[in-house]
Design a protein around this motif. Structure first.
Motif, mmCIF file in Angstrom:
data_model
loop_
_atom_site.group_PDB
_atom_site.id
_atom_site.type_symbol
_atom_site.label_atom_id
_atom_site.label_comp_id
_atom_site.label_asym_id
_atom_site.label_seq_id
_atom_site.Cartn_x
_atom_site.Cartn_y
_atom_site.Cartn_z
ATOM 1 N N GLN A 129 0.830 -1.207 0.000
ATOM 2 C CA GLN A 129 0.000 0.000 0.000
ATOM 3 C C GLN A 129 0.867 1.261 0.000
ATOM 4 N N ALA A 130 1.977 1.225 0.733
ATOM 5 C CA ALA A 130 2.893 2.361 0.742
ATOM 6 C C ALA A 130 3.490 2.587 -0.644
ATOM 7 N N THR A 131 3.810 1.507 -1.338
ATOM 8 C CA THR A 131 4.368 1.618 -2.677
ATOM 9 C C THR A 131 3.345 2.201 -3.647
ATOM 10 N N ALA A 132 2.101 1.749 -3.559
ATOM 11 C CA ALA A 132 1.050 2.262 -4.432
ATOM 12 C C ALA A 132 0.845 3.756 -4.223
ATOM 13 N N TYR A 133 0.882 4.185 -2.977
ATOM 14 C CA TYR A 133 0.730 5.611 -2.666
ATOM 15 C C TYR A 133 1.951 6.393 -3.137
ATOM 16 N N ALA A 134 3.131 5.817 -2.965
ATOM 17 C CA ALA A 134 4.355 6.490 -3.412
ATOM 18 C C ALA A 134 4.313 6.772 -4.907
ATOM 19 N N ARG A 135 3.744 5.855 -5.683
ATOM 20 C CA ARG A 135 3.642 6.071 -7.131
ATOM 21 C C ARG A 135 2.799 7.304 -7.446
ATOM 22 N N LEU A 136 1.756 7.521 -6.677
ATOM 23 C CA LEU A 136 0.933 8.706 -6.886
ATOM 24 C C LEU A 136 1.714 9.974 -6.569
ATOM 25 N N LEU A 137 2.518 9.929 -5.500
ATOM 26 C CA LEU A 137 3.272 11.126 -5.102
ATOM 27 C C LEU A 137 4.377 11.449 -6.097
ATOM 28 N N THR A 138 5.090 10.443 -6.566
ATOM 29 C CA THR A 138 6.161 10.721 -7.528
ATOM 30 C C THR A 138 5.585 11.253 -8.838
ATOM 31 N N ALA A 139 4.406 10.769 -9.212
ATOM 32 C CA ALA A 139 3.760 11.300 -10.415
ATOM 33 C C ALA A 139 3.429 12.773 -10.231
ATOM 34 N N ARG A 140 2.972 13.140 -9.043
ATOM 35 C CA ARG A 140 2.684 14.558 -8.755
ATOM 36 C C ARG A 140 3.963 15.394 -8.842
ATOM 37 N N ALA A 141 5.048 14.854 -8.311
ATOM 38 C CA ALA A 141 6.315 15.574 -8.369
ATOM 39 C C ALA A 141 6.742 15.801 -9.816
ATOM 40 N N HIS A 142 6.694 14.759 -10.616
ATOM 41 C CA HIS A 142 7.121 14.863 -12.014
ATOM 42 C C HIS A 142 6.194 15.780 -12.809
ATOM 43 N N ASP A 143 4.896 15.761 -12.493
ATOM 44 C CA ASP A 143 3.966 16.676 -13.150
ATOM 45 C C ASP A 143 4.325 18.128 -12.863
ATOM 46 N N SER A 144 4.950 18.357 -11.694
ATOM 47 C CA SER A 144 5.370 19.707 -11.306
ATOM 48 C C SER A 144 6.798 20.026 -11.740
ATOM 49 N N ARG A 202 13.004 3.199 -7.623
ATOM 50 C CA ARG A 202 12.856 3.616 -9.016
ATOM 51 C C ARG A 202 11.603 3.011 -9.640
ATOM 52 N N ARG A 203 11.211 1.841 -9.149
ATOM 53 C CA ARG A 203 10.005 1.204 -9.672
ATOM 54 C C ARG A 203 8.749 1.974 -9.319
ATOM 55 N N ALA A 204 8.837 2.828 -8.312
ATOM 56 C CA ALA A 204 7.713 3.685 -7.936
ATOM 57 C C ALA A 204 7.909 5.112 -8.438
ATOM 58 N N GLY A 205 8.967 5.347 -9.220
ATOM 59 C CA GLY A 205 9.169 6.657 -9.817
ATOM 60 C C GLY A 205 10.152 7.562 -9.125
ATOM 61 N N PHE A 206 10.814 7.085 -8.059
ATOM 62 C CA PHE A 206 11.781 7.946 -7.373
ATOM 63 C C PHE A 206 13.048 8.122 -8.211
ATOM 64 N N ASP A 207 13.656 9.298 -8.082
ATOM 65 C CA ASP A 207 14.844 9.656 -8.859
ATOM 66 C C ASP A 207 16.129 9.633 -8.044
#
Length: 252
Positions: A154-169, A184-189
């Protein structure tokens, strides 16, 4: 008429400016971790981490601190208005990270994760407007303090939403702690690793992110150890645990 509406929608989408590509962490420079309040930035420091309520440091690569998985101790009034998004035990009491006096957020369902991502996404967009280059989302590992109520999945699924928000910004997204997990699989850089020298976890981060790791140590002997092993590759800082503006600050 239907064709005209479709054409207008397509033109609007094409005209919308795309988010800028996130800028990676600079290398060959030091980091200062200023969550307790802004302080003077020495000439050797090219990366500064500050709270989202603070102003970025001029001339530096700025990382915006956002508590994405728990509440800030001084924000309880806000979260009482969103009490359904706070994790509660079987008796209806908020589940708390007792070390910091922070309530855990309830990320157990897709609907709640989406609601929380909208809240934290607004904060993230604010970081971008203020001139930050990246965001670090704290307490990714809060599920281990959830009394078994929240899972790592569940933490990973939520992290994917947050990293997408970061990249959108247009911001790079930083994984905070959770050693041994490939963010990185959840979008972290990049990663922010607290006390990886103390717990022999630094390699767990560099194996995933290479030189895109910021290290914060709170004990001098751990700092010395980390500098010996990683100081030629990573930005490492020794800070006092309260991160006070005039507190301990050493660099490799």
């Amino acid at each position: 008429m239907r064709l005209l509406v479709s054409t207008l929608l397509l033109l609007t989408a094409l005209a919308a400016p795309a988010a800028a590509e996130p800028t990676p962490l600079p290398t060959g420079t030091d980091v200062d971790y200023q969550l307790g309040g802004p302080a003077y930035v020495p000439d050797n420091v090219g990366i500064v981490v500050r709270d989202r309520t603070e102003t970025p440091a001029p001339g530096a690569y700025n990382v915006c601190y956002v508590n994405g998985f728990q509440t800030q101790p001084d924000a309880r009034r806000f979260w009482r208005k969103h009490r359904d998004l706070v994790l509660r035990d079987g008796r209806g009491r908020p589940v708390e990270d007792e070390a910091w006096g922070e309530w855990l957020l309830d990320i157990r369902t897709p609907a709640k994760r989406a609601q929380l991502a909208r809240v934290v996404g607004r904060w993230t967009a604010g970081c971008a407007r203020d001139g930050f280059d990246a965001v670090e989302y704290d307490n990714l590992d809060s599920y281990v303090r959830s009394r078994g109520l929240v899972t790592g999945r569940q933490a990973t699924a939520y992290a994917r939403l947050l990293t997408a928000r970061a990249h959108d910004s247009g911001l790079a997204a930083g994984q905070k702690n959770r050693a041994g997990w490939d963010g990185r699989r959840a979008g972290f850089d990049f990663a922010v690793a607290e006390e990886c020298g103390r717990y022999d976890e630094c390699a767990a981060y560099t194996d995933v992110y290479g030189d895109q790791v910021l290290v914060v140590e709170y004990r001098a002997r751990d700092f010395d150890k980390t500098c010996t092993g990683y100081g030629d590759r990573l930005a490492v800082v020794l800070r006092d645990r309260d991160l006070t503006p005039d507190g301990v600050r050493r660099f490799c």
